[in-house]
Scaffold this active site. Sequence first.
Site, mmCIF file in Angstrom:
data_model
loop_
_atom_site.group_PDB
_atom_site.id
_atom_site.type_symbol
_atom_site.label_atom_id
_atom_site.label_comp_id
_atom_site.label_asym_id
_atom_site.label_seq_id
_atom_site.Cartn_x
_atom_site.Cartn_y
_atom_site.Cartn_z
ATOM 1 N N HIS A 73 0.762 -1.199 0.109
ATOM 2 C CA HIS A 73 -0.082 0.027 -0.225
ATOM 3 C C HIS A 73 0.901 1.270 -0.026
ATOM 4 O O HIS A 73 1.552 1.544 1.007
ATOM 5 C CB HIS A 73 -0.984 0.091 1.131
ATOM 6 C CG HIS A 73 -1.996 1.004 1.374
ATOM 7 N ND1 HIS A 73 -2.337 1.450 2.630
ATOM 8 C CD2 HIS A 73 -1.965 2.165 0.392
ATOM 9 C CE1 HIS A 73 -3.125 2.413 2.410
ATOM 10 N NE2 HIS A 73 -3.003 2.926 1.222
ATOM 11 N N MET A 145 -9.995 3.780 1.670
ATOM 12 C CA MET A 145 -9.503 4.074 2.990
ATOM 13 C C MET A 145 -10.831 4.528 3.884
ATOM 14 O O MET A 145 -11.577 5.309 3.447
ATOM 15 C CB MET A 145 -8.673 5.216 2.750
ATOM 16 C CG MET A 145 -7.092 4.998 2.359
ATOM 17 S SD MET A 145 -6.346 3.430 3.022
ATOM 18 C CE MET A 145 -6.184 4.077 4.679
HETATM 19 C C1 DX5 Z 1 -3.066 3.340 7.731
HETATM 20 C C2 DX5 Z 1 -2.725 2.046 7.090
HETATM 21 C C3 DX5 Z 1 -3.421 0.590 7.388
HETATM 22 C C4 DX5 Z 1 -3.427 0.492 8.816
HETATM 23 C C5 DX5 Z 1 -4.454 -0.340 9.230
HETATM 24 O O1 DX5 Z 1 -2.525 4.460 7.089
HETATM 25 O O2 DX5 Z 1 -3.071 2.040 5.504
HETATM 26 O O3 DX5 Z 1 -3.277 -0.439 6.752
HETATM 27 O O4 DX5 Z 1 -2.179 0.083 9.151
HETATM 28 O O5 DX5 Z 1 -4.457 -0.486 10.857
HETATM 29 P P1 DX5 Z 1 -5.561 -0.542 11.628
HETATM 30 O O6 DX5 Z 1 -6.629 -1.643 11.115
HETATM 31 O O7 DX5 Z 1 -5.241 -0.744 13.153
HETATM 32 O O8 DX5 Z 1 -6.497 0.847 11.380
HETATM 33 ZN ZN ZN Z 2 -2.848 0.291 4.496
#
Ligand code: DX5
Ligand code: ZN
Length: 230
Positions: A73, A145
């Site tokens: 990502h 997101m």
């Molecule tokens: C945030 C990241 C996510 C995050 C998800 O910027 O892209 O992948 O690590 O973690 P949780 O599930 O704890 O929100």
């Molecule tokens: Zn992520």
Amino acid sequence: MDRAASLKCKIGPSILNADLSQLYAESQRLLDSGADYLHLDVMDGSFVPNLTFGHPVVKCLRKRIPHAFFETHMMVQDPEQWIEPMADAGVSQYTFHIEPVLKNVMPICRKIREAGMKVGLALKPATGIDAVRQFIDHADMILIMTVEPGFGGQKFMTDMMPKVQWLRHNYPLLDIEVDGGVGLNTINACAEAGANMIVSGTAIINACDQRSVIASLRETVESSIHKCNV
Ligand code: DX5
Ligand code: ZN
């Protein structure tokens, strides 16, 4: 078309909030607990106010884990810059944010494919579906997101679900991923909206029983996929 025949639920834990000094052990444990893929969060300190790791770390992890599906990502200002190094590191899918490169999305998709990776397009919470519509046919997956990118452990934004619903309604077989604040309390909303690729960070990493959390997330999503099909 028989939607359940091709649309699959996949659970991809994010290792962002894991003990990164034990990256291999943590990743292998997630895969052994039923994860379908690993979601690797790459941040450049510019697109988001945080830093994580880059292609050298991913390459080392790939050496220890030769076969799992790796999604990076890319929360970076210049996604084009890291296509070749990430392909060389063994990345399976390169998911990038369209916001900094709106005029250049198609060539970037093409380069990712030419480098041998699948293409994911990511949208920040403030980015509407209109921004991505014209590119959907050129992508393997759309990431909606459900928090502001940059940090794990934030609160899930339920008001992102209409974007997921719109995509599922118009693209019954598209891989749709949600990321941010997804866990046992929020998976229902994601599943009902139509998400089939589930990123979950702290909810899995902090669980005593990772296997059972992954199984519950899967069960909820699979029952929604099934319900839509009958
Ligand atoms: C945030 C990241 C996510 C995050 C998800 O910027 O892209 O992948 O690590 O973690 P949780 O599930 O704890 O929100
Ligand atoms: Zn992520």
